[in-house]
Design a protein around this motif. Structure first.
Motif, short mmCIF file in Angstrom:
data_model
loop_
_atom_site.label_atom_id
_atom_site.label_comp_id
_atom_site.label_asym_id
_atom_site.label_seq_id
_atom_site.Cartn_x
_atom_site.Cartn_y
_atom_site.Cartn_z
N PHE A 127 -8.02 3.51 7.20
CA PHE A 127 -6.91 4.44 7.04
C PHE A 127 -6.23 4.69 8.37
CE2 PHE A 127 -5.97 9.01 7.73
CZ PHE A 127 -4.73 9.04 7.10
N TYR B 18 -6.53 3.84 1.21
CA TYR B 18 -7.81 3.98 1.91
C TYR B 18 -8.14 5.45 2.17
CZ TYR B 18 -8.82 -0.93 2.46
OH TYR B 18 -9.15 -2.25 2.21
N LEU B 19 -7.13 6.29 2.37
CA LEU B 19 -7.38 7.72 2.52
C LEU B 19 -7.97 8.29 1.23
CD1 LEU B 19 -7.16 10.42 4.04
CD2 LEU B 19 -4.82 10.58 3.17
N TRP C 158 -12.33 5.33 6.38
CA TRP C 158 -11.62 6.20 7.32
C TRP C 158 -11.00 5.40 8.45
CZ3 TRP C 158 -10.13 10.76 5.95
CH2 TRP C 158 -10.88 11.50 5.06
#
Length: 154
Positions: free
Chosen positions: A84, A119-120, A81
């Protein structure tokens, strides 16, 4: 494990790391190329590129002397997170360079945006943090089902 095998894993953490490393290199190169035409965005691109590389290659952080404030700022970026969010901020700033005519910097903005998206997806899917094996990372399980991360070198 090679590049092709890592692409077949479906782990977006690996995809994000590859995109972030590509972004880091591109941002540094493009920042240098556009330094005269767009000094502010070029310097930001170089800084963002260096941060991308430092975040994604932990070995480099061990070589660089860092202070407690740096460790607090970037130590949390081990989480999908936080990576991201960091890459999304980098992407937004690089996309804003288009408003000032920094057209070629959009290439770096695209790759950082893709890294943020990877990454999300990794965070939403709750995938484990896996790093590129070519750079001394943990790698992923081989196709034989054995975990090769702690294997003895032959």
């Amino acid at each position: 494990m090679g590049f092709v095998e890592e692409l077949k894993t479906g782990n977006f953490s690996l995809y994000g790391q590859w995109c972030a490393l590509l972004s880091g290199v591109l941002l540094i190169v493009l920042g240098v190329v556009t330094l005269i035409a767009h000094p502010i965005y070029s310097i930001l691109a170089i800084v963002f590129g260096a941060i991308c590389i430092l975040i994604e290659i932990p070995f480099l952080l061990k070589l660089c002397p860092t202070g407690p404030s740096f460790d607090r700022a970037f130590g949390g970026l081990k989480n999908h997170w936080w990576r991201f969010v960091a890459y999304l901020v980098f992407a937004i700033i690089m996309w804003s360079s288009l408003a000032k005519g920094g057209g070629i910097l959009a290439i770096g903005a695209v790759t950082v945006t893709i890294a943020a998206a990877c990454y999300l997806v990794a965070a939403v899917k709750k995938q484990s943090k896996v790093t590129i094996s070519m750079l001394g990372g943990s790698g992923v399980q081989s196709h034989h089902g054995f975990d090769t991360t702690n294997a003895l070198p032959i």
